[in-house]
Scaffold this active site. Structure first.
Site, PDB file in Angstrom:
ATOM      1  N   HIS A  61       1.850   2.406   6.731  1.00 58.62           N
ATOM      2  CA  HIS A  61       1.368   3.338   7.745  1.00 58.62           C
ATOM      3  C   HIS A  61       0.442   2.664   8.750  1.00 58.62           C
ATOM      4  O   HIS A  61       0.369   3.081   9.905  1.00 58.62           O
ATOM      5  CB  HIS A  61       0.672   4.521   7.084  1.00 58.62           C
ATOM      6  N   ASP A  69      -3.458  -3.872  11.849  1.00 60.63           N
ATOM      7  CA  ASP A  69      -4.803  -4.143  12.382  1.00 60.63           C
ATOM      8  C   ASP A  69      -5.891  -3.298  11.740  1.00 60.63           C
ATOM      9  O   ASP A  69      -7.016  -3.233  12.246  1.00 60.63           O
ATOM     10  CB  ASP A  69      -4.824  -3.929  13.900  1.00 60.63           C
ATOM     11  N   PRO A 152       8.247   8.289  10.784  1.00 63.57           N
ATOM     12  CA  PRO A 152       9.429   9.101  10.451  1.00 63.57           C
ATOM     13  C   PRO A 152       9.212   9.961   9.220  1.00 63.57           C
ATOM     14  O   PRO A 152       8.484   9.581   8.299  1.00 63.57           O
ATOM     15  CB  PRO A 152      10.513   8.049  10.204  1.00 63.57           C
ATOM     16  N   HIS A 182       9.871   2.809  -2.653  1.00 63.22           N
ATOM     17  CA  HIS A 182       9.844   4.137  -3.267  1.00 63.22           C
ATOM     18  C   HIS A 182      10.089   4.060  -4.774  1.00 63.22           C
ATOM     19  O   HIS A 182       9.939   5.063  -5.472  1.00 63.22           O
ATOM     20  CB  HIS A 182      10.893   5.045  -2.613  1.00 63.22           C
ATOM     21  N   THR A 183      10.439   2.884  -5.262  1.00 62.03           N
ATOM     22  CA  THR A 183      10.594   2.706  -6.708  1.00 62.03           C
ATOM     23  C   THR A 183       9.293   2.995  -7.450  1.00 62.03           C
ATOM     24  O   THR A 183       9.314   3.310  -8.644  1.00 62.03           O
ATOM     25  CB  THR A 183      11.092   1.277  -7.037  1.00 62.03           C
ATOM     26  N   ASP A 238      10.864  -2.323  -9.490  1.00 59.43           N
ATOM     27  CA  ASP A 238      12.155  -2.923  -9.812  1.00 59.43           C
ATOM     28  C   ASP A 238      13.235  -2.297  -8.944  1.00 59.43           C
ATOM     29  O   ASP A 238      12.945  -1.527  -8.034  1.00 59.43           O
ATOM     30  CB  ASP A 238      12.470  -2.744 -11.307  1.00 59.43           C
TER      31      ASP A 238
END
EC number: 1.11.1.7
Length: 310
Positions: A61, A69, A152, A182-183, A238
């Site tokens: 993000h 930064d 998004p 997202h794992t 993983d």
């Protein structure tokens, strides 16, 4: 070989930034910097292993709004931190603790942007992900505006999601690898509730979702505000996430679409079949992302407090 190839790609894509960023940037000015970061992240991970997902989210993000930064860290009623998509970002206190120790050891030397980058890297390794070197030397930004945040959402199309990454100098392999974070991710139930109850006004769940997952998520969301995005190994970094979405077990709509869209389904298949390959590609993507629109040299500043400009 993995580190060398990652840096080669990094140099080719971001030659100007590469001239300023380098592995071991603080080896002379603050030789204990990376050790301090690693030890505090390890301590936090021991108390709460979901810190990996939190730091990955923070890093993404931050980098995708005006570059890597640390502008996301600024406290203000109009800063990036107050934008809707950043409401779920957490672990700012961990960054504060790291910064405080670094300021004691090496005042005004290590940027908040590099702290976020290094802390994220270390948390990924602790969760079973790859351990890798990443260039440092970023400086902290001087601007943080809520209006600049345009991240998004979970219903974005695959082409839209990939474009979001390619606009920053990455490619489809990078996009899918980074979404593979997202794992270890968690999603608020409100982001996918329609998929398990009333998808697009049909009165029925999303037919593209495994019915067993629908039932499990209904139970989870009846007792909790969020659910793991990888229902198999939610705390392990993983390639199980890719195996799951190929079985119609993607929790977010964009995750499920990755497995079926012609643009990305082949990439998903490759990552699902080879954990080592996924991790190598993830490193390449993280090195690229870590160089997006960075400030180096005399640009920006080294904040003494990550929550406010000097």
């Amino acid at each position: 070989m993995m580190k060398f190839s990652s840096l080669l790609v990094f140099f080719f894509i971001f030659p100007i930034a590469f001239a300023q960023l380098r592995v071991g940037f603080y080896s002379q000015s603050c030789p204990q910097a990376e050790t301090i970061v690693r030890n505090l992240v390890r301590q936090r991970f021991g108390a709460d292993p979901t810190v990996t997902a939190a730091l990955l989210r923070m890093h993404f993000h931050d980098c995708f709004v005006k570059g890597c930064d640390a502008s996301l860290l600024i406290d203000s009623t109009t800063s990036e931190k107050t934008a809707g998509p950043n409401g779920s970002v957490r672990e700012f206190d961990l960054i504060d603790r790291i910064k405080a120790q670094l300021e004691t050891a090496c005042p005004s030397t290590v940027s908040c942007a590099d702290i976020v980058t290094l802390a994220t890297r270390d948390s990924v390794a602790l969760a079973g992900g790859p351990s890798y070197s990443i260039p440092t030397g970023r400086r902290d930004g001087l601007v943080s505006n809520r209006a600049d945040v345009g991240l998004p959402g979970p219903t974005i199309s695959v082409s839209g999601a990939v474009s979001f990454f390619t606009n920053k100098g990455m490619n489809a392999f990078d996009a899918v690898a980074l979404l593979g974070a997202h794992t270890v991710g968690v999603g608020n139930c409100g982001l996918f509730n329609d998929r398990i109850t009333n998808f697009q006004g049909t009165g029925r769940p999303d037919s593209s979702m495994d019915p067993a997952l629908v039932s499990r998520l209904r139970n989870t969301c009846a007792n909790s505000a969020s659910a793991a995005l990888d229902q198999s190994t939610p705390l392990r970094f993983d390639n199980e996430f890719f195996k799951q979405i190929r079985k119609r077990r993607g929790v977010l709509q964009i995750d499920q679409r990755l497995a079926t869209d012609p643009l990305t389904r082949g990439i998903v298949s490759r990552y699902a079949s080879n954990n080592a390959y996924f991790k190598r590609q993830f490193v390449r993507a993280m090195v690229k992302m870590g160089a997006v629109d960075v400030l180096t040299g005399r640009s920006g500043q080294i904040r003494r407090n990550c929550r406010r400009f000097n």
